[in-house]
Design a protein around this motif. Sequence first.
Motif, PDB file in Angstrom:
ATOM      1  N   ILE A  41      12.583 -12.691 -25.904  1.00 17.52           N
ATOM      2  CA  ILE A  41      13.003 -14.019 -25.451  1.00 17.52           C
ATOM      3  C   ILE A  41      13.599 -14.765 -26.636  1.00 17.52           C
ATOM      4  O   ILE A  41      12.961 -15.611 -27.256  1.00 17.52           O
ATOM      5  N   GLY A  42      14.847 -14.422 -26.978  1.00 22.60           N
ATOM      6  CA  GLY A  42      15.439 -14.989 -28.175  1.00 22.60           C
ATOM      7  C   GLY A  42      16.493 -16.038 -27.928  1.00 22.60           C
ATOM      8  O   GLY A  42      16.812 -16.824 -28.813  1.00 22.60           O
ATOM      9  N   THR A  43      17.060 -16.074 -26.716  1.00 21.80           N
ATOM     10  CA  THR A  43      18.149 -17.007 -26.414  1.00 21.80           C
ATOM     11  C   THR A  43      17.892 -17.707 -25.084  1.00 21.80           C
ATOM     12  O   THR A  43      17.053 -17.264 -24.287  1.00 21.80           O
ATOM     13  N   ILE A  44      18.620 -18.781 -24.849  1.00 23.52           N
ATOM     14  CA  ILE A  44      18.520 -19.487 -23.575  1.00 23.52           C
ATOM     15  C   ILE A  44      18.845 -18.545 -22.417  1.00 23.52           C
ATOM     16  O   ILE A  44      18.158 -18.526 -21.386  1.00 23.52           O
ATOM     17  N   GLU A  45      19.883 -17.727 -22.586  1.00 22.58           N
ATOM     18  CA  GLU A  45      20.292 -16.820 -21.509  1.00 22.58           C
ATOM     19  C   GLU A  45      19.208 -15.791 -21.201  1.00 22.58           C
ATOM     20  O   GLU A  45      18.877 -15.553 -20.026  1.00 22.58           O
ATOM     21  N   SER A  46      18.611 -15.175 -22.231  1.00 16.93           N
ATOM     22  CA  SER A  46      17.565 -14.179 -21.993  1.00 16.93           C
ATOM     23  C   SER A  46      16.309 -14.837 -21.408  1.00 16.93           C
ATOM     24  O   SER A  46      15.631 -14.255 -20.552  1.00 16.93           O
ATOM     25  N   PHE A  47      15.999 -16.046 -21.842  1.00 21.02           N
ATOM     26  CA  PHE A  47      14.866 -16.792 -21.298  1.00 21.02           C
ATOM     27  C   PHE A  47      15.083 -17.096 -19.816  1.00 21.02           C
ATOM     28  O   PHE A  47      14.179 -16.908 -18.985  1.00 21.02           O
ATOM     29  N   PHE A  48      16.272 -17.527 -19.478  1.00 20.29           N
ATOM     30  CA  PHE A  48      16.626 -17.859 -18.101  1.00 20.29           C
ATOM     31  C   PHE A  48      16.532 -16.622 -17.204  1.00 20.29           C
ATOM     32  O   PHE A  48      15.904 -16.651 -16.138  1.00 20.29           O
ATOM     33  N   GLU A  49      17.114 -15.517 -17.651  1.00 27.96           N
ATOM     34  CA  GLU A  49      17.107 -14.288 -16.867  1.00 27.96           C
ATOM     35  C   GLU A  49      15.689 -13.742 -16.682  1.00 27.96           C
ATOM     36  O   GLU A  49      15.339 -13.237 -15.613  1.00 27.96           O
ATOM     37  N   ALA A  50      14.866 -13.832 -17.734  1.00 28.44           N
ATOM     38  CA  ALA A  50      13.498 -13.322 -17.642  1.00 28.44           C
ATOM     39  C   ALA A  50      12.686 -14.090 -16.610  1.00 28.44           C
ATOM     40  O   ALA A  50      11.900 -13.508 -15.849  1.00 28.44           O
TER      41      ALA A  50
END
Length: 418
Positions: free
Chosen positions: A256-265
């Motif tokens: 969970i390193g970026t806004i995009e990866s956080f959102f997708e997770a």
Amino acid sequence: MINQKVISIILGGGQGSRLYPLTATRSKPAVPIAGKYRLVDIPISNCINSDIKRMYVLTQFNSASLNQHIKNTYHFSFFSSAFVDVLAAEQTIQSDKWFQGTADAVRQSMHHFLQHDFDYALILSGDQLYDMDFNDLIKKHRESDAEISIATYPVDAKAATGFGILKTNEENVITSFIEKPETKLLPDWTSDVSDAMKSQGRHYLASMGIYVFNRDLLVELMNNPDTIDFGKEIIPQSINKHKTVSYSYEGYWTDIGTIESFFEANLGLTDDIPQFNLYDDNRIYTRARILPTSKISGTTLNRTVIADGCIINAAQIEHSVIGIRSRIGDKSVVTNTYMMGSDYYETLEEMKPGKILMGIGKRCIINNTIMDKNCRIGDDVTINGGKHLDDIETDQYLIKDGVVVIKKNAVIPNGFSM
């Protein structure tokens, strides 16, 4: 039962700038996830499920909410040696500096760890989403007579440039390691992975930032103050001096390193069979709140996760995660959204006519959005995130890679449109 041979060290990370503004007032491990948890609950729960119940969480940025969460959540028996303690950077006779890197954080905290009897140090990241049996990792570490074990995960070429990539021999001993290789170097770094991974184009073994060190070796390595980072220095310098073994993991794992990866997770949790499955016996532990059941009226729900204590009168919610104490008004439509919820309820006296209330108002359209805690969105608001929007930041929101992030405690006025 407590695994007395292992102590766990959970690294809270640095400033968390890539997750800003979610890290504006809290450390990365304290960021709310899945509507009711915090990121730090993931490594802690993996440890508890593996009977590893002596844990330190190392942090130095915005640690107040993390301290509060851990204090309110992880209580063990008075007659147990189990604990979860937060260690913030502190000035000592030996050092007056903040943590300079992952290894430096462990070095500065070693005097706390060495108060305990243990054979192995399990070093974890505080901002990853996964479900791993650490007992199997420790077992393989011992059986291979390793001094260091690194949990590895097959990744594709696009992701490989963002990780430490390694190669192993037939006995899984790591023979070479490179930190964040350039794309032109990747052809020399492919590994023999399973057929399932090959079919997905995942030919590179990436370090997950999960390590096991023998106690004596960790003490020895920490005596060198010039090495401040595990990935950049400790691991590359150790592989030819100390037996370093790869522990291959092919379950679900995301950094969970970026806004995009956080959102997708988060939105991935709404799948029929989510890759990160909360619905099994490997529990994710978090603070036990005494909240009422959620109340839903006249709402069409599809692929939606709703936490406790919500009052929802929306027309439709789809592919969204709705966090604790959320309120959504009449005729609103919420899609592709992670709404973190609220830290408290407004009283009836506070809910005056004409005031913008906490939550989402009436007749709103919210899409491709992350709403941080305690947001207030007025009536007739349209927020339509997507790649058509340019990156921008205002006092109330930020747009990053098409995802609109409404900041904590922000107020969006009636009739606002994006």
